[in-house]
Design an enzyme around this catalytic site. Structure first.
Site, PDB file in Angstrom:
ATOM      1  N   ASP A   1      24.605  66.013  59.063  1.00  0.00           N
ATOM      2  CA  ASP A   1      24.484  64.602  58.698  1.00  0.00           C
ATOM      3  C   ASP A   1      24.819  63.739  59.903  1.00  0.00           C
ATOM      4  OD1 ASP A   1      24.075  65.060  55.790  1.00  0.00           O
ATOM      5  OD2 ASP A   1      26.113  65.847  55.916  1.00  0.00           O
TER       6      ASP A   1
ATOM      7  N   ASP B   1      26.148  59.872  60.764  1.00  0.00           N
ATOM      8  CA  ASP B   1      26.727  58.642  60.240  1.00  0.00           C
ATOM      9  C   ASP B   1      26.735  57.577  61.333  1.00  0.00           C
ATOM     10  OD1 ASP B   1      27.169  60.033  57.906  1.00  0.00           O
ATOM     11  OD2 ASP B   1      29.270  60.476  58.369  1.00  0.00           O
TER      12      ASP B   1
ATOM     13  N   ASP C   1      40.633  59.503  59.995  1.00  0.00           N
ATOM     14  CA  ASP C   1      41.677  60.486  59.705  1.00  0.00           C
ATOM     15  C   ASP C   1      42.124  61.270  60.936  1.00  0.00           C
ATOM     16  OD1 ASP C   1      39.251  61.829  59.895  1.00  0.00           O
ATOM     17  OD2 ASP C   1      39.300  62.643  57.869  1.00  0.00           O
TER      18      ASP C   1
END
Length: 457
Positions: free
Chosen positions: A66, A68, A145
């Site tokens: 993916d 982003d 994170d």
């Protein structure tokens, strides 16, 4: 001071620009949809960066699944630019730009401080419930994170922007939380699972300060959404790194919270047979993923919860419960207890139970039973599971050999003599060997009453 503010005060972002010649990322490695989104946002006057896991994976030579994008455009501004865009999410408002089967996730830079005002909300324990307060790229980097996930690829000059030391950590193969670890785990306990999953996937070492609180804070996972835990476990065990993920769950005290009855069964199984089988099952799963073969969540959970099922079955049989009834009750009990922690959908839990409950039927070789089992829709999965059980005990070798032959030459295999089959009572109470089918009462056929009326004249 809120947990979000503690992150802000603990980390001061400092920009480090890695020029094109100092990294290995190329636009050729990105999808056409991703490049279209990046260039369109830039042409409209917005900042736009490839961000997160895609940048990290490209730096270590991986192939991202993916892509982003992070931008200073709001979700509504992104939607106005792309007709093929939809807005999703309440906890985190996101824009999804769709090109055929590809979805490019576009997130607006988020702020890293502030009280529970506007569109940010945390609970009393510091867990982040909603975060839609927008800010700068520096704020956004601090809000992420792990440092390895806070890297931004700039399309205008092909550089990588690093605000929290993520580039050096990727080069050193270290996974490190941004900010104070305990506060970040309390903000989102699922980050503990993400730490184990990413370390397994990337072959990274978890930094000592990031690893230290995990075992102590693991019980916080009990408050996480069961549906979210299900999705996280699929990512963990069906991405080609299941064995490494499982070992990290064990090492950091997460397994007893995630799969409590399995952890208890593994601890009480002194021979280690159940663990050998479970690890072999995960190893086989990894092999199928790397070979681009289909993998089933039902089979995965049949493997993960098998130790729990065996233990529950042994306890019920020790109480004198009949074999077949003990099997059904053990399967229901383990499933019921586990779905309270991980929301295993019925479309997976039912086949999982069928795989378990078919195991004793492999010891019964009456001709009719053999044909009936061969035609069962779950036969192949159950037989694969039987083969897997050889990792725990070679006592199943004869059954495996018989059913291999039965699939190749059904007529020859079903000529097996009656003396080779076992009755349920003869199979015994061992939870790993299982018990056989329950004896079925033969139904008396109801005869239609004889019509004694005189025939019509």
């Amino acid at each position: 001071m809120t947990e979000s503010q503690s992150i802000s005060t603990a980390v001061v972002p400092s920009l480090h620009v890695i020029p094109r010649e100092a990294h290995n990322i190329s636009r050729k490695q990105m999808s056409q949809g991703t490049l279209r989104v990046l260039y369109c946002l830039r042409e409209a006057g917005f900042a736009a960066y490839l961000v997160g896991g895609a940048v990290r994976d490209l730096l270590v030579g991986g192939e991202p699944k993916d892509f982003d994008v992070a931008t200073d455009a709001t979700p509504e501004q992104v939607k106005a630019l792309f007709r093929n865009c939809r807005l999703i999410g309440r906890r985190f408002r996101l824009a999804h730009v769709v090109y055929g089967r590809e979805i490019i996730e576009v997130a607006t830079f988020r702020a890293n401080g502030g009280d529970d005002e506007g569109d940010r909300l945390t609970d009393d324990g510091g867990r982040l419930l909603r975060d839609n307060v927008y800010g700068s790229i520096e704020h956004d980097a601090v809000r992420r994170d792990f440092t390895a996930n806070a890297l931004y690829y700039a399309i205008e000059d092909f550089s990588v922007r690093d605000y929290v030391g993520g580039f050096a950590d990727v080069q050193a193969r270290v996974l490190r939380l941004i900010g104070e670890p305990e506060a970040r785990y309390r903000e989102d306990p699922v980050r503990m699972l993400r730490a184990a999953r990413l370390a397994a996937k990337l072959g990274f070492t978890i930094a000592p300060a990031t690893a230290e609180p995990i075992a102590r804070l693991a019980p916080l996972l009990a408050d996480a959404s069961p549906a979210r835990l299900f999705e996280e476990t699929l990512k963990m065990f069906l991405s080609g790194h299941a064995v490494a993920s499982f070992e990290l769950l064990e090492a950091h005290g997460l397994l007893p919270v995630l799969l409590p009855e399995t952890a208890q069964a593994l601890q009480s199984n002194k021979s280690g047979a159940l663990r050998r089988m479970l690890v072999q099952g995960l190893r086989n799963t990894d092999a199928r993923v790397h070979a681009d073969q289909a993998v089933s969540p039902a089979f995965l959970y049949a493997v993960l919860l098998w130790p729990a099922y065996c233990r529950a079955l042994a306890l019920l049989q020790a109480q004198g419960v009949h074999a077949a009834e003990a099997q059904r009750r053990a399967a229901d009990r383990v499933t019921l207890h586990q779905v309270a922690r991980i929301a295993l959908p019925r479309r997976f839990s039912q086949p999982m139970q069928e795989i378990w409950l078919l195991q004793p039927r492999f010891t019964l070789r009456l001709r009719k039973r053999v044909f009936r089992l061969l035609s069962h829709p779950r036969f192949r999965a159950a037989f694969d599971f039987l083969e897997l059980r050889l990792a725990a005990s070679d006592s199943h070798a004869d059954d495996v050999a018989f059913w291999r032959e039965a699939q190749l030459h059904p007529s020859d295999a079903t000529a097996d003599s009656a003396q080779d089959r076992l009755t349920p009572d003869e199979i015994g109470n061992d939870a790993i060997a299982e018990a056989g089918d329950a004896p079925r009462k033969r139904r008396r056929r109801r005869r239609r009453p004889t019509d004694t009326r005189p025939a019509a004249e």
